[in-house]
Write a protein that holds these residues in place. Structure first.
Motif, PDB file in Angstrom:
ATOM      1  N   ARG A 140       2.892  -7.450   7.767  1.00  0.00           N
ATOM      2  CA  ARG A 140       3.070  -6.984   6.395  1.00  0.00           C
ATOM      3  C   ARG A 140       1.966  -7.579   5.528  1.00  0.00           C
ATOM      4  NH1 ARG A 140       7.729  -8.880   5.690  1.00  0.00           N
ATOM      5  NH2 ARG A 140       7.232 -10.703   4.417  1.00  0.00           N
ATOM      6  N   VAL A 141       1.294  -6.745   4.745  1.00  0.00           N
ATOM      7  CA  VAL A 141       0.225  -7.213   3.866  1.00  0.00           C
ATOM      8  C   VAL A 141       0.832  -7.645   2.540  1.00  0.00           C
ATOM      9  CG1 VAL A 141      -1.942  -6.623   2.723  1.00  0.00           C
ATOM     10  CG2 VAL A 141      -1.402  -5.629   4.951  1.00  0.00           C
ATOM     11  N   GLU A 142       0.513  -8.846   2.133  1.00  0.00           N
ATOM     12  CA  GLU A 142       1.017  -9.394   0.864  1.00  0.00           C
ATOM     13  C   GLU A 142      -0.143  -9.995   0.079  1.00  0.00           C
ATOM     14  OE1 GLU A 142       3.837 -12.392   1.831  1.00  0.00           O
ATOM     15  OE2 GLU A 142       5.394 -10.981   2.501  1.00  0.00           O
ATOM     16  N   SER A 143       0.072 -10.129  -1.212  1.00  0.00           N
ATOM     17  CA  SER A 143      -0.865 -10.898  -2.015  1.00  0.00           C
ATOM     18  C   SER A 143      -0.760 -12.366  -1.621  1.00  0.00           C
ATOM     19  CB  SER A 143      -0.549 -10.738  -3.505  1.00  0.00           C
ATOM     20  OG  SER A 143       0.677 -11.399  -3.819  1.00  0.00           O
ATOM     21  N   LEU A 144      -1.696 -13.163  -2.063  1.00  0.00           N
ATOM     22  CA  LEU A 144      -1.650 -14.593  -1.767  1.00  0.00           C
ATOM     23  C   LEU A 144      -0.413 -15.249  -2.371  1.00  0.00           C
ATOM     24  CD1 LEU A 144      -5.421 -15.480  -2.260  1.00  0.00           C
ATOM     25  CD2 LEU A 144      -4.201 -15.048  -0.114  1.00  0.00           C
ATOM     26  N   GLN A 145       0.192 -14.562  -3.348  1.00  0.00           N
ATOM     27  CA  GLN A 145       1.412 -15.071  -3.978  1.00  0.00           C
ATOM     28  C   GLN A 145       2.678 -14.516  -3.323  1.00  0.00           C
ATOM     29  OE1 GLN A 145      -1.202 -13.618  -5.903  1.00  0.00           O
ATOM     30  NE2 GLN A 145      -2.070 -15.703  -6.008  1.00  0.00           N
ATOM     31  N   GLY A 146       2.514 -13.655  -2.305  1.00  0.00           N
ATOM     32  CA  GLY A 146       3.663 -13.159  -1.574  1.00  0.00           C
ATOM     33  C   GLY A 146       4.208 -11.821  -2.016  1.00  0.00           C
ATOM     34  N   ASP A 147       3.471 -11.081  -2.860  1.00  0.00           N
ATOM     35  CA  ASP A 147       3.933  -9.775  -3.323  1.00  0.00           C
ATOM     36  C   ASP A 147       3.454  -8.698  -2.348  1.00  0.00           C
ATOM     37  OD1 ASP A 147       4.780  -7.568  -4.686  1.00  0.00           O
ATOM     38  OD2 ASP A 147       3.603  -7.944  -6.498  1.00  0.00           O
ATOM     39  N   SER A 148       4.381  -7.888  -1.835  1.00  0.00           N
ATOM     40  CA  SER A 148       4.023  -6.849  -0.870  1.00  0.00           C
ATOM     41  C   SER A 148       3.944  -5.463  -1.487  1.00  0.00           C
ATOM     42  CB  SER A 148       5.041  -6.826   0.279  1.00  0.00           C
ATOM     43  OG  SER A 148       6.334  -6.492  -0.222  1.00  0.00           O
ATOM     44  N   ASN A 149       4.055  -5.359  -2.794  1.00  0.00           N
ATOM     45  CA  ASN A 149       3.990  -4.067  -3.479  1.00  0.00           C
ATOM     46  C   ASN A 149       2.632  -3.890  -4.135  1.00  0.00           C
ATOM     47  OD1 ASN A 149       6.815  -3.099  -3.148  1.00  0.00           O
ATOM     48  ND2 ASN A 149       7.253  -5.008  -4.240  1.00  0.00           N
ATOM     49  N   GLY A 150       2.117  -2.665  -4.055  1.00  0.00           N
ATOM     50  CA  GLY A 150       0.803  -2.404  -4.623  1.00  0.00           C
ATOM     51  C   GLY A 150       0.658  -0.974  -5.110  1.00  0.00           C
ATOM     52  N   LEU A 151      -0.593  -0.485  -5.115  1.00  0.00           N
ATOM     53  CA  LEU A 151      -0.924   0.798  -5.732  1.00  0.00           C
ATOM     54  C   LEU A 151      -1.727   1.660  -4.772  1.00  0.00           C
ATOM     55  CD1 LEU A 151      -1.121   2.659  -8.273  1.00  0.00           C
ATOM     56  CD2 LEU A 151      -3.239   1.420  -8.833  1.00  0.00           C
TER      57      LEU A 151
ATOM     58  N   TRP B 147      -0.508   0.767   8.726  1.00  0.00           N
ATOM     59  CA  TRP B 147       0.640   1.620   8.460  1.00  0.00           C
ATOM     60  C   TRP B 147       0.846   1.669   6.962  1.00  0.00           C
ATOM     61  CZ3 TRP B 147       2.709   5.178  11.240  1.00  0.00           C
ATOM     62  CH2 TRP B 147       3.899   5.798  10.804  1.00  0.00           C
ATOM     63  N   LEU B 148       0.868   2.876   6.443  1.00  0.00           N
ATOM     64  CA  LEU B 148       0.948   3.087   4.998  1.00  0.00           C
ATOM     65  C   LEU B 148       2.285   3.714   4.666  1.00  0.00           C
ATOM     66  CD1 LEU B 148      -1.854   4.690   2.830  1.00  0.00           C
ATOM     67  CD2 LEU B 148       0.407   5.738   2.859  1.00  0.00           C
ATOM     68  N   ALA B 149       2.962   3.194   3.638  1.00  0.00           N
ATOM     69  CA  ALA B 149       4.212   3.773   3.145  1.00  0.00           C
ATOM     70  C   ALA B 149       4.138   3.857   1.634  1.00  0.00           C
ATOM     71  CB  ALA B 149       5.408   2.930   3.572  1.00  0.00           C
ATOM     72  N   SER B 150       4.278   5.077   1.115  1.00  0.00           N
ATOM     73  CA  SER B 150       4.137   5.281  -0.327  1.00  0.00           C
ATOM     74  C   SER B 150       4.974   6.473  -0.757  1.00  0.00           C
ATOM     75  CB  SER B 150       2.661   5.528  -0.684  1.00  0.00           C
ATOM     76  OG  SER B 150       2.508   5.783  -2.060  1.00  0.00           O
ATOM     77  N   THR B 151       5.631   6.348  -1.883  1.00  0.00           N
ATOM     78  CA  THR B 151       6.394   7.451  -2.452  1.00  0.00           C
ATOM     79  C   THR B 151       5.933   7.685  -3.875  1.00  0.00           C
ATOM     80  OG1 THR B 151       8.138   5.976  -3.245  1.00  0.00           O
ATOM     81  CG2 THR B 151       8.427   6.938  -1.062  1.00  0.00           C
TER      82      THR B 151
ATOM     83  N   ASN C 210       3.391   3.928  -5.838  1.00  0.00           N
ATOM     84  CA  ASN C 210       3.657   2.645  -5.204  1.00  0.00           C
ATOM     85  C   ASN C 210       3.137   2.624  -3.774  1.00  0.00           C
ATOM     86  OD1 ASN C 210       5.908   3.206  -3.133  1.00  0.00           O
ATOM     87  ND2 ASN C 210       6.687   4.175  -4.984  1.00  0.00           N
ATOM     88  N   LEU C 211       2.949   1.432  -3.243  1.00  0.00           N
ATOM     89  CA  LEU C 211       2.362   1.297  -1.919  1.00  0.00           C
ATOM     90  C   LEU C 211       2.848   0.024  -1.233  1.00  0.00           C
ATOM     91  CD1 LEU C 211       0.207   2.056   0.263  1.00  0.00           C
ATOM     92  CD2 LEU C 211      -1.420   0.697  -1.082  1.00  0.00           C
TER      93      LEU C 211
ATOM     94  N   ALA D 233     -13.213  -0.182  -7.619  1.00  0.00           N
ATOM     95  CA  ALA D 233     -11.884  -0.192  -8.223  1.00  0.00           C
ATOM     96  C   ALA D 233     -10.805  -0.550  -7.223  1.00  0.00           C
ATOM     97  CB  ALA D 233     -11.575   1.177  -8.832  1.00  0.00           C
ATOM     98  N   ILE D 234     -11.186  -0.650  -5.960  1.00  0.00           N
ATOM     99  CA  ILE D 234     -10.200  -0.930  -4.911  1.00  0.00           C
ATOM    100  C   ILE D 234     -10.227  -2.426  -4.657  1.00  0.00           C
ATOM    101  CG2 ILE D 234      -9.335  -0.206  -2.674  1.00  0.00           C
ATOM    102  CD1 ILE D 234      -9.744   2.018  -4.773  1.00  0.00           C
ATOM    103  N   THR D 235      -9.498  -3.144  -5.454  1.00  0.00           N
ATOM    104  CA  THR D 235      -9.497  -4.600  -5.365  1.00  0.00           C
ATOM    105  C   THR D 235      -8.067  -5.109  -5.301  1.00  0.00           C
ATOM    106  OG1 THR D 235      -9.546  -4.807  -7.790  1.00  0.00           O
ATOM    107  CG2 THR D 235     -11.661  -4.792  -6.649  1.00  0.00           C
ATOM    108  N   GLY D 236      -7.885  -6.145  -4.517  1.00  0.00           N
ATOM    109  CA  GLY D 236      -6.565  -6.759  -4.404  1.00  0.00           C
ATOM    110  C   GLY D 236      -5.978  -6.581  -3.019  1.00  0.00           C
ATOM    111  N   ALA D 237      -4.867  -7.235  -2.792  1.00  0.00           N
ATOM    112  CA  ALA D 237      -4.271  -7.295  -1.454  1.00  0.00           C
ATOM    113  C   ALA D 237      -3.677  -5.966  -1.024  1.00  0.00           C
ATOM    114  CB  ALA D 237      -3.213  -8.393  -1.422  1.00  0.00           C
ATOM    115  N   VAL D 238      -2.754  -5.435  -1.822  1.00  0.00           N
ATOM    116  CA  VAL D 238      -2.035  -4.210  -1.459  1.00  0.00           C
ATOM    117  C   VAL D 238      -2.565  -3.081  -2.339  1.00  0.00           C
ATOM    118  CG1 VAL D 238       0.235  -3.191  -1.010  1.00  0.00           C
ATOM    119  CG2 VAL D 238      -0.043  -5.676  -0.970  1.00  0.00           C
ATOM    120  N   ARG D 239      -3.715  -2.599  -1.983  1.00  0.00           N
ATOM    121  CA  ARG D 239      -4.426  -1.597  -2.790  1.00  0.00           C
ATOM    122  C   ARG D 239      -5.176  -0.668  -1.848  1.00  0.00           C
ATOM    123  NH1 ARG D 239      -5.766   2.056  -5.287  1.00  0.00           N
ATOM    124  NH2 ARG D 239      -7.084   2.181  -7.146  1.00  0.00           N
ATOM    125  N   ALA D 240      -4.990   0.627  -1.993  1.00  0.00           N
ATOM    126  CA  ALA D 240      -5.665   1.582  -1.122  1.00  0.00           C
ATOM    127  C   ALA D 240      -5.984   2.853  -1.890  1.00  0.00           C
ATOM    128  CB  ALA D 240      -4.815   1.910   0.106  1.00  0.00           C
TER     129      ALA D 240
END
Length: 403
Positions: free
Chosen positions: A146-157, A345-349, A394-395, A367-374
């Motif tokens: 699971r991809v997370e930010s360094l702070q542990g957030d797995s939600n992105g854009l 593996w990508l999951a987005s609604t 969401n992503l 513009a594609i910067t950060g942990a959970v960003r695609a």
């Protein structure tokens, strides 16, 4: 490939691919770009690429409200951390048509990351395998994280980009008057180079670009969309009247900052909808302000022309990994979070699309910067442009890495 993004909630930053990718996607801002202006008209040509967008998902996607069960170690990346999880936690993994992603994986194997190179023999062998065989092989050889930010957030854009298809002419006329330029020979002598407004108004800038026109488009907004996406397909009328298809590939920028025209309109309270349809609607009502709108973005992208063969026409432009992109199966990522060539593996609604699928990390953008960003490559043509112009949802992502 470098493409800019029209979304308006990120500050611009230099794209990694602008400096070190053969098809860098140009620039910055969030690229909810969409095809603008005239698309490919009817008529005969040596080759006529068909517009391509992603295939519909096999089922409605739902992003899980709870993360997959953690199973072991954490892999630390410069901008993210990967947490090992069980395969059962990947939403929709049993339902994806994996063979659709295998072409993208084969492309990545043309320039594989060192850690993934040993898999490529099996990837090639399984290109004629069944979905069940491909799935079983992945589960035996790979560990999902699971991809997370360094702070542990797995939600992105998740946003999307595409390749515009445009009419062009080799010679200027009343109908085709907007030049698309090659890199000027003195680009390195001035940092940053002339701005968009200066290119349009200063004699010295025009002199530096003399003889550097590749082709002429009919609409300056089409030219802006092309620059934001970083590549495009043009059906070009030659000087002798013949028609042929070619690709305009990213070659460089004037190193001016990217400014979103959508952000410019929002900041002035001129629109509430900063998507390309909203911007186009405003321009129809305010044609006298078109030049002002264009000049609000000082960044200009320069291109190189590439032959578009039948084989090339089946794939998108080259991304930052240096391989051709596959519609619906290639994404742009922050390489500080996910290395190029990584299966994801990508999951987005969202309102535009519900996605649960295997994709390959093959491109990047400023513009594609950060942990959970695609940024999701939708393909080319009007349908792909419509999707790309509105996708912002969401992503969650999971990477696959050798055991």
């Amino acid at each position: 490939m470098v493409h800019q993004m029209i979304q308006i909630n990120k500050s611009p930053a230099p794209r990694a691919s602008s400096s070190n990718s053969s098809m860098a996607r140009c620039l910055n801002g969030l690229a909810l770009a969409l095809i603008v202006g005239s698309l490919v008209a009817c008529g005969s040509a040596p080759m006529a690429p068909v517009g391509r967008t992603l295939p519909p998902p096999a089922r409605t996607a739902t992003v899980p409200s709870t993360p997959a069960v953690d199973t072991g170690p954490i892999i630390q990346q410069p901008k993210s951390r990967w947490v090992a999880v069980d395969w059962s936690g990947l939403p929709g993994f049993e339902d994806d048509n994996l063979f659709e992603a295998w072409n993208a994986w084969l492309k990545s194997c043309e320039r594989p990351a060192a850690a993934l190179a040993a898999l490529c023999g099996d990837v090639r062998r399984l290109s004629i395998g069944s979905g069940d065989e491909q799935r079983a092989w992945m589960q035996s050889k790979l560990q999902p994280y699971r991809v997370e930010s360094l702070q542990g957030d797995s939600n992105g854009l998740l946003t999307s980009y595409f390749e515009p298809m445009l009419e062009a002419s080799r010679t200027p006329s009343a109908a085709f008057s907007v030049p698309i330029y090659q890199v000027p020979p003195n680009l390195a002598s001035r940092k940053p180079w002339y701005s968009r407004q200066e290119i349009d108004t200063l004699p010295e800038a025009q002199a530096a670009l003399k003889g550097r026109v590749i082709a002429y488009l009919a609409d300056p907004v089409d030219a802006l969309v092309l620059q934001i996406q970083g590549s495009g397909r043009m059906r070009i009328t030659q000087a002798d009247g013949s028609l042929r298809w070619a690709r305009l590939a990213y070659a460089g920028t004037n190193d001016q900052p990217y400014r979103s025209v959508g952000r410019w309109l929002l900041d002035q309270g001129l629109i509430k909808d900063a998507s390309w349809p909203g911007i186009k609607a405003w321009l129809i009502q305010n044609p006298q302000r078109q030049q002002e709108l264009l000049w609000s973005n000082p960044r200009v992208v320069f291109f190189k022309e590439e032959i578009l063969s039948d084989l090339d026409a089946s794939f998108g432009p080259k991304g930052a990994q240096g391989v051709a992109l596959t519609p619906g199966r290639s994404i742009a990522v922050d390489p500080g979070s996910i290395p190029y060539g990584t299966p994801v593996w990508l999951a987005s609604t969202g309102a535009q699309s519900n996605l649960q699928r295997l994709v390959l990390a093959q491109d990047t953008g400023s513009a594609i910067t950060g942990a959970v960003r695609a940024d999701y490559f939708a393909g080319w043509g009007s349908e792909a442009g419509e999707l790309a112009g509105r996708m912002k949802q969401n992503l969650q992502m999971w990477t696959f890495w050798p055991k």
